[in-house]
Motif scaffolding. Structure first.
Motif, mmCIF file in Angstrom:
data_model
loop_
_atom_site.group_PDB
_atom_site.id
_atom_site.type_symbol
_atom_site.label_atom_id
_atom_site.label_comp_id
_atom_site.label_asym_id
_atom_site.label_seq_id
_atom_site.Cartn_x
_atom_site.Cartn_y
_atom_site.Cartn_z
ATOM 1 N N GLN A 117 -9.176 -14.651 1.968
ATOM 2 C CA GLN A 117 -8.451 -14.150 0.781
ATOM 3 C C GLN A 117 -8.834 -12.706 0.466
ATOM 4 O OE1 GLN A 117 -9.147 -17.001 -2.378
ATOM 5 N NE2 GLN A 117 -8.312 -18.659 -1.129
ATOM 6 N N ASP A 129 -5.120 -8.083 1.415
ATOM 7 C CA ASP A 129 -4.641 -6.707 1.199
ATOM 8 C C ASP A 129 -4.615 -5.920 2.500
ATOM 9 O OD1 ASP A 129 -5.867 -5.764 -2.086
ATOM 10 O OD2 ASP A 129 -3.993 -6.657 -1.390
ATOM 11 N N ASP A 130 -5.736 -5.969 3.185
ATOM 12 C CA ASP A 130 -5.857 -5.167 4.401
ATOM 13 C C ASP A 130 -4.896 -5.658 5.474
ATOM 14 O OD1 ASP A 130 -9.355 -5.182 3.718
ATOM 15 O OD2 ASP A 130 -7.936 -3.567 3.348
ATOM 16 N N GLN A 164 -1.444 -4.356 4.773
ATOM 17 C CA GLN A 164 -1.273 -2.916 5.008
ATOM 18 C C GLN A 164 -1.770 -2.482 6.377
ATOM 19 O OE1 GLN A 164 -2.824 -0.771 1.624
ATOM 20 N NE2 GLN A 164 -1.762 -2.127 0.200
ATOM 21 N N ARG A 185 -4.560 -2.695 7.991
ATOM 22 C CA ARG A 185 -5.814 -1.934 8.021
ATOM 23 C C ARG A 185 -6.918 -2.686 8.768
ATOM 24 N NH1 ARG A 185 -4.719 0.167 2.352
ATOM 25 N NH2 ARG A 185 -5.795 -1.667 1.549
ATOM 26 N N ALA A 194 0.781 -13.459 -3.341
ATOM 27 C CA ALA A 194 0.175 -12.128 -3.480
ATOM 28 C C ALA A 194 1.106 -11.060 -2.907
ATOM 29 C CB ALA A 194 -1.182 -12.085 -2.772
ATOM 30 N N ARG A 235 4.415 -11.218 -2.651
ATOM 31 C CA ARG A 235 5.587 -11.057 -3.541
ATOM 32 C C ARG A 235 5.210 -10.235 -4.770
ATOM 33 N NH1 ARG A 235 10.179 -14.049 -3.063
ATOM 34 N NH2 ARG A 235 10.492 -14.108 -5.314
ATOM 35 N N LEU A 236 4.014 -10.510 -5.287
ATOM 36 C CA LEU A 236 3.564 -9.767 -6.460
ATOM 37 C C LEU A 236 3.433 -8.275 -6.130
ATOM 38 C CD1 LEU A 236 2.512 -9.678 -9.395
ATOM 39 C CD2 LEU A 236 0.231 -10.098 -8.475
ATOM 40 N N GLN A 237 2.875 -7.997 -4.965
ATOM 41 C CA GLN A 237 2.724 -6.596 -4.582
ATOM 42 C C GLN A 237 4.074 -5.916 -4.429
ATOM 43 O OE1 GLN A 237 -0.474 -6.627 -1.307
ATOM 44 N NE2 GLN A 237 -0.811 -4.735 -2.424
ATOM 45 N N ARG A 238 5.055 -6.622 -3.849
ATOM 46 C CA ARG A 238 6.391 -6.029 -3.695
ATOM 47 C C ARG A 238 7.026 -5.808 -5.062
ATOM 48 N NH1 ARG A 238 6.939 -9.726 0.648
ATOM 49 N NH2 ARG A 238 8.385 -11.032 -0.534
ATOM 50 N N LEU A 275 5.396 -5.237 -7.929
ATOM 51 C CA LEU A 275 4.731 -4.107 -8.581
ATOM 52 C C LEU A 275 5.146 -2.779 -7.941
ATOM 53 C CD1 LEU A 275 1.167 -5.616 -9.056
ATOM 54 C CD2 LEU A 275 2.775 -5.031 -10.864
ATOM 55 N N ALA A 276 5.412 -2.819 -6.651
ATOM 56 C CA ALA A 276 5.817 -1.592 -5.963
ATOM 57 C C ALA A 276 7.160 -1.070 -6.472
ATOM 58 C CB ALA A 276 5.885 -1.836 -4.446
#
Lengths: 219, 223
Positions: A7, A11-12, A15, A17, A43, A45-48, A50-51
């Motif tokens: 978890q 993020d990485d 992206q 990374r 997570a 979907r949430l990032q998309r 917020l973007a």
């Protein structure tokens, strides 16, 4: 790889990374663990979501005058009065309300009077009567001097009859004490005098009581 | 020679600061030369008294700083004021800047700290003043996918979505809001955010994790 580790790498992974080996491990974990897979999807979907906030933009000309406004503000700030000047200004504005200008002078006068009274009080304190401990020491020293002079043979000078010395109260006869001490012995006797001494004074009681008709004292 | 140059630059600055200056004047030849300088060189020039070098730095980073501060405050007027204060503070403190971090990180840190302090002072008195949404969002695949199952009235849904997103962000505490604005909206890396906020990358990750958990609950209708 455990769930906590996986978890922490969502993020990485999203992206790109991660190195290939770690990417493989995380992907494998997501395949095997349903909970982590659901978490990863939410997570993402949430990032998309917020973007989408990146599309919030100010009007095109909104920041065009930014630099000139910056210079104006900088100039105004350098010309601003010092903090103490601002504080005095605020106090002055509080005191000058409509017709209440007199309060400004009243306050200044009151402060001046307070300073004068304070200085006077300090000077009075310094000229007060010395404290009782100093008094006691001085009186005791004086009585010692006089007692010594009484026991020694009279000096060959003659005391004029006209001399009337004021015998300190501490050197007067001690009432009730009529037992002369033996020569050479010294008894400390508390002297009670007619004077209002709150602190007991001790005199050296020598051979004869300390009573003088003609004090052999030189001041 | 140096004194003359300083006086000349000072008078140029005064002319630019006059109220009659409106709009963006075309860049001078000197300004065009300065545009090619890197941040370190511009900082050194400013420290030696060349204020036009600082103007270049302002132009370079004002949009990015504005965006981050706006996403943290959801108020474009406050964002403008805070970014102005940030550059004024940076200009006044530039003499003490030792170059231990990049100028970008340093000025970003000032902006984020000032914004966090501003939000704390404002407490719960949220006053939204939202920027307009750029029309190109209509073609964003994420939005298209999201809106396809929400409502056919896309304009209303977009306004509502913008409102909901900002309200959800305002429910976060200041440090959590900052990391979400920098990472999830601005796209900064964990390392950059850690440098700005002067904390470890682990702290940044844990704050992001916690903030996303909260946001998932607040935005569950759209997830």
């Amino acid at each position: 790889m455990d769930c906590k580790k996986a978890q922490s790498l969502f993020d990485d992974l999203a992206q790109d990374r991660l190195d290939p080996e770690t990417t493989l491990q995380v992907s494998q974990h997501l395949t095997d663990c349903t909970d982590c897979r659901v978490l990863a999807q939410r997570a993402a979907r949430l990032q998309r979501l917020l973007a989408l906030k990146r599309y919030e933009q100010p009007a095109p000309e909104y920041l065009d005058n930014f630099l000139s406004e910056f210079h104006s503000r900088l100039m105004a700030e350098t010309q601003q009065p010092a903090w103490w000047e601002q504080a005095l200004g605020h106090i002055d504005s509080l005191l000058v309300v409509g017709t209440m200008r007199v309060w400004r002078y009243g306050l200044a006068s009151a402060m001046g009077v307070a300073v004068v009274v304070g200085v006077m009080w300090m000077s009075v304190r310094q000229t007060d009567v010395p404290d009782s401990a100093a008094d006691q020491t001085a009186a005791a020293n004086a009585s010692l001097m006089l007692a010594d002079s009484q026991s020694t043979p009279a000096v060959s000078h003659s005391a004029p009859d006209a001399i009337v010395a004021t015998v300190p109260a501490s050197l007067q006869a001690v009432p009730g004490d009529d037992q002369p001490a033996t020569a050479g012995s010294v008894d400390l006797v508390q002297a009670t005098t007619h004077a209002d001494y709150t602190v007991p004074r001790y005199v050296l009681d020598r051979i004869t009581p300390a009573s003088y008709e003609v004090p052999n004292v030189h001041f | 020679m140096k004194l003359k140059e300083t006086i000349k630059l000072g008078s140029q600055m005064l002319r630019r600061a006059s109220p009659s200056t409106t709009g963006s004047a075309p860049p001078t030849e000197r300004e065009i030369d300065l545009q090619h300088e890197d941040d370190e060189a511009l900082v050194r020039r400013t420290q030696k008294g060349d204020s036009s070098a600082f103007d270049v730095l302002v132009g370079r980073y004002k949009e990015r700083l504005y965006a981050t501060v706006y996403h943290m405050t959801s108020n474009h007027e406050d964002a403008n004021d805070l970014v102005q204060d940030t550059f004024i503070k940076a200009y006044k403190s530039l003499r003490s800047f030792r170059g231990q971090s990049s100028f970008y990180t340093w000025v970003y840190r000032i902006a984020v700290n000032r914004t966090i302090n501003f939000i704390k002072r404002r407490k719960n008195r949220n006053q939204y003043s939202l920027d307009d949404v750029d029309s190109s969002i209509q073609t964003d695949p994420d939005l298209v996918e999201l809106m396809s199952h929400v409502t056919p009235r896309r304009e209303v849904a977009l306004t509502e979505l913008q409102q909901k997103l900002n309200e959800a962000l305002q429910r976060l505490s200041e440090p959590h809001r900052a990391v979400v604005a920098m990472h999830d909206i601005q796209g900064m890396t964990h390392a950059d955010i850690a440098r700005v906020m002067k904390c470890s990358e682990g702290t940044v990750r844990s704050r992001l994790f916690y903030a996303r958990q909260q946001l998932q609950g607040l935005l569950s209708d759209y997830l």
